[in-house]
Enzyme design. Structure first.
Site, PDB file in Angstrom:
ATOM      1  N   ILE A 605       0.812  -1.222   0.000  1.00 44.11           N
ATOM      2  CA  ILE A 605       0.000   0.000   0.000  1.00 44.11           C
ATOM      3  C   ILE A 605       0.843   1.268   0.000  1.00 44.11           C
ATOM      4  CG2 ILE A 605      -2.121  -0.916   1.022  1.00 44.11           C
ATOM      5  CD1 ILE A 605      -1.071   0.095   3.743  1.00 44.11           C
ATOM      6  N   GLY A 608       7.784   3.106   2.538  1.00 41.93           N
ATOM      7  CA  GLY A 608       8.348   3.860   3.648  1.00 41.93           C
ATOM      8  C   GLY A 608       9.838   4.016   3.446  1.00 41.93           C
ATOM      9  N   GLU A 609      10.492   4.681   4.383  1.00 39.41           N
ATOM     10  CA  GLU A 609      11.918   4.935   4.250  1.00 39.41           C
ATOM     11  C   GLU A 609      12.724   3.637   4.267  1.00 39.41           C
ATOM     12  OE1 GLU A 609      13.541   6.771   7.648  1.00 39.41           O
ATOM     13  OE2 GLU A 609      15.566   6.748   6.828  1.00 39.41           O
ATOM     14  N   GLU A 612       8.889  -1.524   2.081  1.00 33.53           N
ATOM     15  CA  GLU A 612       7.487  -1.395   1.681  1.00 33.53           C
ATOM     16  C   GLU A 612       6.548  -1.340   2.874  1.00 33.53           C
ATOM     17  OE1 GLU A 612       7.312  -4.897  -0.613  1.00 33.53           O
ATOM     18  OE2 GLU A 612       7.568  -3.856  -2.516  1.00 33.53           O
ATOM     19  N   VAL A 613       5.368  -0.763   2.619  1.00 36.72           N
ATOM     20  CA  VAL A 613       4.296  -0.823   3.607  1.00 36.72           C
ATOM     21  C   VAL A 613       3.194  -1.657   2.964  1.00 36.72           C
ATOM     22  CG1 VAL A 613       2.691   0.478   5.051  1.00 36.72           C
ATOM     23  CG2 VAL A 613       4.893   1.491   4.414  1.00 36.72           C
ATOM     24  N   ASN A 682      -8.325   4.579   4.705  1.00 35.12           N
ATOM     25  CA  ASN A 682      -8.286   5.699   3.752  1.00 35.12           C
ATOM     26  C   ASN A 682      -6.901   6.304   3.544  1.00 35.12           C
ATOM     27  OD1 ASN A 682     -10.900   5.943   2.607  1.00 35.12           O
ATOM     28  ND2 ASN A 682     -11.646   6.492   4.647  1.00 35.12           N
ATOM     29  N   ASP A 724       7.088  16.745  12.740  1.00 38.64           N
ATOM     30  CA  ASP A 724       6.768  16.617  11.311  1.00 38.64           C
ATOM     31  C   ASP A 724       5.259  16.433  11.138  1.00 38.64           C
ATOM     32  OD1 ASP A 724       7.119  16.530   8.610  1.00 38.64           O
ATOM     33  OD2 ASP A 724       7.938  14.494   8.550  1.00 38.64           O
ATOM     34  N   ASN A 729       1.279  12.987   7.101  1.00 43.25           N
ATOM     35  CA  ASN A 729       1.617  12.090   8.198  1.00 43.25           C
ATOM     36  C   ASN A 729       0.429  11.810   9.114  1.00 43.25           C
ATOM     37  OD1 ASN A 729       4.228  11.708   7.383  1.00 43.25           O
ATOM     38  ND2 ASN A 729       4.950  13.570   8.406  1.00 43.25           N
TER      39      ASN A 729
HETATM   40  P1  AMP Z   1       5.156   5.844   6.276  1.00 43.02           P
HETATM   41  O1  AMP Z   1       6.418   5.155   6.043  1.00 43.02           O
HETATM   42  O2  AMP Z   1       4.592   5.686   7.646  1.00 43.02           O
HETATM   43  O3  AMP Z   1       5.144   7.290   5.836  1.00 43.02           O
HETATM   44  O4  AMP Z   1       4.044   5.115   5.294  1.00 43.02           O
HETATM   45  C1  AMP Z   1       4.089   5.197   3.896  1.00 43.02           C
HETATM   46  C2  AMP Z   1       2.682   5.124   3.327  1.00 43.02           C
HETATM   47  O5  AMP Z   1       2.095   3.864   3.651  1.00 43.02           O
HETATM   48  C3  AMP Z   1       1.764   6.141   3.913  1.00 43.02           C
HETATM   49  O6  AMP Z   1       1.813   7.348   3.225  1.00 43.02           O
HETATM   50  C4  AMP Z   1       0.414   5.476   3.788  1.00 43.02           C
HETATM   51  O7  AMP Z   1      -0.106   5.672   2.491  1.00 43.02           O
HETATM   52  C5  AMP Z   1       0.717   4.028   3.952  1.00 43.02           C
HETATM   53  N1  AMP Z   1       0.500   3.623   5.357  1.00 43.02           N
HETATM   54  C6  AMP Z   1       1.395   3.647   6.364  1.00 43.02           C
HETATM   55  N2  AMP Z   1       0.829   3.197   7.490  1.00 43.02           N
HETATM   56  C7  AMP Z   1      -0.438   2.874   7.187  1.00 43.02           C
HETATM   57  C8  AMP Z   1      -1.532   2.356   7.929  1.00 43.02           C
HETATM   58  N3  AMP Z   1      -1.423   2.094   9.242  1.00 43.02           N
HETATM   59  N4  AMP Z   1      -2.710   2.153   7.306  1.00 43.02           N
HETATM   60  C9  AMP Z   1      -2.813   2.420   6.002  1.00 43.02           C
HETATM   61  N5  AMP Z   1      -1.814   2.912   5.246  1.00 43.02           N
HETATM   62  C10 AMP Z   1      -0.645   3.135   5.827  1.00 43.02           C
END
Ligand code: AMP
Length: 906
Positions: A605, A608-609, A612-613, A682, A724, A729
């Site tokens: 989905i 991330g840094e 993958e998420v 969402n 941030d 976020n």
């Molecule tokens: P992050 O590394 O936390 O910025 O996550 C990268 C992307 O993954 C975010 O911009 C969201 O689109 C998705 N994401 C992260 N955590 C969640 C979550 N708990 N539920 C749904 N999407 C998420």
């Protein structure tokens, strides 16, 4: 004026006497009687054309009395008749040797009679019309040239009433040649005016006007009876009334023509045929109405000029906010209103008692405010629900044509479970200064109990002093009590949906000084069993019960309320993972290790840094399966990266708040290393808002902002500075609940694509960051408040980029010069004011998150305060420097443009 009848040119050349040329005129005049000396002769006219004339020239003898008479001339309905005679008359002086009895005039008479066959009319019976003299008489020379000068004289006789009349000319001794006699009357010609037809009308006598009623032309109808007056001159005067083309026809000059296919005219009062409105057609001519295309309808009251419309689509984004036995339902209007402005909502309610009985309609016991059906606002309060009952609310949007459509109305459903009354066994162990309470959670919890709240006060002292304690556990020892004193205890539970109500009161007395405490241990020492009613509010869609952390003490919060003011003696503080010598210990302390086999990864989905998420499911033993987000650490990481990655979990694991993303646990014992959090359907708020531009009510937007502020209040109360905070976020779940996320330690430096290097070397998301944090890295909750103001702006502008395309340098400069973002389009003044407060230069003047939450709560309670929109007017108030209106064609919108120009001005 029109001459309609004449007695002029003869059929055969040579005579102009008494011949009728026009069919419709039946005046037939013939010289009937010729007295002595009148002769019929041929002469030449001015152009030397031969013509017949009647002449007399008996000038040498005195006492002449020569008569020439016409036949009976029918009047033909005319009341006034004109007589035009053309004649020549010889100048007496030009005749050599004529006696003085020579005349240069003659007389004209008429006699009215119904009898067309009179042979004899006595001289005395005639009425004289006039004595006719010649304007020009001719002389010898003329005669010699055989050129005669024609005189033309016109006389009229009026008020004729008999069938006809006779004309007569009396010569009393002149030398005359009557060349032509034309008798005519005038009439008003057929005319069409204002779509009414007026027939040929003979003028009246003297100057009388003749009133004539018009008749409507084909395919027209009377709007007001058409009338006109025919004047004596033969002209139409004073049109009154009019006809209008019937439906299906339009006026074209003097007639009504059918509407062409594809056009229609609904009413005779409409001027012209119009194109069929959208979603309708007319295949035939003369359409008075266009038929609706399939699937489109026209309500009875809809004007025919209105587009055909269809039922609305289903309402969207329903949110329910449960409060004990009432629930507020809110939703977004349907994406497609069907093309109408009369969308209303109906709520259908079914209840399913938790005891396995069949579901049934809610009945009249449930109350809807303002009403159940025909709601114009996308919000309803449903009260008087039964406790411990599942309710299904189906929200349908309808409009004026919903009932015309055979298809079923689309509904969106919301399931809720009302507060569950559970029996709680209260255990008690007391000493002189403490009481231990224990209670049992609800039998059948419907959602995660986030915490319990225990309130106690000295009996009869509630108004002065009471204490609130919070715990995740269901055992609590209340210490610091007075000996031999009776205290009142009440307990309530909190879930994601908020607090339930307090259960019944329990009075317990501490031991007196010297009194021995009971010998038994806590678990054995149940001295009393109380049944306590505890309301637990949950949403059925909410998550399963949260796990109880290994360490219990940090979970317990104690707040003392004195005269309504909050003291937070035991308030928890966030522990920075770096304070741990071994960062892994921080992970162990704050995050639960999850067995990788209980995780099912389904799809990617995001990125991330660290990797993958994904989204997936988590099924822990004896727990319901839940949806989760899974962040994994990509292969080949360094030890530092692993530490940084997991630091997010050790930070997140310390938080427990409905508006903070919840950590489910971590996988560290096998690869890949994973962080498991609750799943937010969402995704991130900025993308979500852009996708739903303009689709939420102000209250929904304020609700989102309130959630974020509440999460931030929690963080700031824990002394955690986010650094941030930005819409990207914030994550949004299916109930539109916003939760603060992104707690990585390195994220501000590395992860955020918005972050830019400052002159001091740090990487900072300039547009969201307070000036003191940019300038000298002074990150505090007050700088988070600044960022929160920017998030508010992002929310209200549906994900617009703060400061648009300005460069970071320009943003820093503009902020330093006192410039602040103007109110987004349609943003209530109060909200923009709150943003401006968050952007106070001096950080001590910015509101605290608690104040922000309170302000937003007030606005939600009093939506009228949100009616005044900021828009452009605020702009001038906002800035101390000049505002220049945008004249740049490339500007995307006025605000941006005015903003940029004012900067350029500087
Ligand atoms: P992050 O590394 O936390 O910025 O996550 C990268 C992307 O993954 C975010 O911009 C969201 O689109 C998705 N994401 C992260 N955590 C969640 C979550 N708990 N539920 C749904 N999407 C998420």
């Amino acid at each position: 004026m029109q001459e309609v009848s004449s007695i002029t040119e003869p059929h055969t050349s040579g005579s102009r006497w008494f011949m009728t040329t026009e069919d419709k005129v039946t005046l037939s005049c013939l010289i009937l009687a010729m007295h002595t000396h009148w002769e019929e002769i041929s002469v030449m006219d001015e152009r030397n054309t031969p013509m017949r004339s009647y002449q007399v020239c008996n000038v040498m003898e005195a006492n002449q009395n020569n008569w020439l008479r016409t036949r009976h001339i029918p009047r033909d309905g005319a009341q006034r008749v004109y007589i035009e005679i053309k004649f020549t008359l010889r100048d007496c002086n030009s005749l050599p040797g004529v006696p003085g009895t020579c005349k240069e005039t003659f007389n004209m008479y008429y006699y009215e009679s119904n009898n067309p066959n009179l042979w004899f009319i006595k001289e005395s019976q005639y009425v004289k019309i006039d004595t006719i003299a010649a304007d020009e008489s001719f002389t010898q020379t003329d005669v010699g040239d055989r050129v005669m000068k024609l005189n033309t004289e016109v006389r009229d006789i009026s008020n004729l009433s008999k069938k006809g009349f006779y004309l007569a000319f009396q010569d009393v001794g002149a030398c005359i040649a009557l060349v032509s006699l034309r008798v005519f009357y005038k009439k008003c010609p057929t005319a069409v005016l204002n779509l009414a037809q007026f027939p040929d009308t003979v003028t009246g006598g003297d100057s009388a006007l003749v009133e004539v009623r018009g008749s409507c032309v084909n395919d027209s109808e009377e709007f007001e009876a058409p009338r006109m007056y025919c004047s004596a001159d033969g002209g139409w005067l004073v049109p009154i009334g009019r006809c209008v083309c019937k439906p299906g026809f339009e006026e074209s000059k003097d007639y009504c023509q059918p509407c062409r296919p594809g056009t229609y005219k609904a009413s005779s009062m409409d001027g012209y045929c119009s194109k069929c409105p959208p979603h309708s057609y007319s295949h035939q001519e003369k359409a008075s109405e266009c038929e609706c295309e399939k699937g489109f309808y026209r309500a009875d009251m809809d004007p025919r000029s209105m587009a055909c419309t269809r039922p609305p689509s289903v309402p969207e984004n329903p949110i329910s906010t449960l409060n004990d036995t009432s629930v507020t339902l809110e939703w977004s209007p349907p994406r497609d209103s069907g093309g109408r402005g009369d969308v209303t909502y109906n709520i259908h309610c079914r209840k399913c008692p938790g005891d396995g009985r069949k579901c049934s309609p809610c009945g009249s016991g449930v109350h809807f405010l303002p009403r159940q059906f025909g709601l114009s606002m996308a919000k309803v309060l449903v009260s008087d629900l039964l406790s411990n009952t599942n309710y299904t609310f189906s929200i349908e949007a309808v409009n004026g044509v919903s009932d015309l459509s055979p298809t079923l109305k689309q509904q969106v459903t919301v399931n809720i479970t009302t507060g569950q009354t559970v029996s709680v066994i209260l255990k008690e162990r007391k000493s002189k200064d403490s009481i231990t309470l224990a209670w049992q959670g609800p039998d059948r919890p419907n959602g995660a109990i986030v915490e319990y709240e225990v309130i106690y006060y000295e009996k009869n002292q509630r108004d002065q002093n009471y204490t609130v304690l919070k715990t995740k556990s269901n055992v609590m020892t209340v210490e610091g009590l007075k000996p031999g004193t009776t205290y009142v205890f009440r307990v309530r539970a909190r879930t994601d949906g908020g607090y339930g109500s307090y259960g019944g009161e329990i009075e317990l007395e501490t031991s007196h000084e010297g009194e021995l405490p009971p010998a038994s241990s806590c678990s054995e020492g149940i001295s009393k069993i109380f049944m306590l009613s505890l309301m637990v509010s949950t949403f059925t869609c909410c998550r399963h019960c949260g796990y109880i952390k290994a360490k219990q003490d940090p979970d317990e919060e104690k707040m003392q309320f004195q005269h309504g003011r909050v003291k937070l003696p035991g308030s928890r503080t966030y522990i920075h993972p770096h304070t741990y010598e071994d960062p892994n210990q921080a992970v162990r302390d704050f995050a639960k290790e999850i067995d990788a086999s209980s995780i099912r990864i389904e799809r990617v989905i995001g990125a991330g840094e660290f990797g993958e998420v994904c989204s997936g499911r988590l099924k822990l033993p004896s727990k319901r399966e839940i949806y989760v987000a899974i962040k994994s650490l990509k292969a080949g990481y360094s030890e530092k990266q692993r530490r940084d990655f997991l630091s997010e979990a050790s930070i997140m694991g310390q938080f427990d708040h409905p508006n903070i993303i919840r950590l489910e646990g971590v996988v560290t014992r096998c690869k890949p290393v994973m962080i498991i959090t609750e799943y937010m359907e969402n995704g991130s708020l900025d993308t979500f808002l852009k996708k739903h531009d303009g689709q939420f009510t102000i209250i929904q937007l304020v609700g989102m902002m309130r959630g974020i502020a509440s999460g931030m209040k929690y963080l700031s109360d824990m002394n955690y500075v986010h650094r941030d905070l930005a819409a990207r976020n914030i994550l949004v779940n299916s109930n539109l609940v916003c939760k603060v996320s992104d707690f990585g330690l390195s994220r501000v430096l590395e992860d955020d694509p918005e972050a830019a290097y400052t002159t001091r070397g740090g990487k900072i998301p300039i547009r969201w960051t307070a000036p003191e944090a940019i300038a000298y890295r002074k990150f505090t909750s007050a700088s988070d408040v600044w960022s929160y103001g920017i998030v508010m702006w992002e929310v209200m502008s549906y994900g617009e980029r703060p400061y648009w395309e300005m460069s970071n340098q320009d943003v820093i400069k503009a902020i330093d010069e006192g410039y602040r973002l103007p109110a987004p389009m349609d943003c209530p003044v109060v909200l923009h004011q709150l943003m401006l407060d968050c952007w106070e230069k001096s950080r001590s003047e910015r509101p605290k998150f608690g104040q922000i939450v309170n302000t937003l709560d007030k606005l939600i309670r009093n939506p009228n305060s949100l009616k005044e929109l900021g828009n452009l007017t605020d702009f001038s108030k906002l800035l101390s420097f000049r505002v220049v209106w945008c004249e740049m064609a490339h500007c995307r919108e006025t605000y941006q443009c005015r903003f940029l120009i004012s900067l350029q001005w500087w």
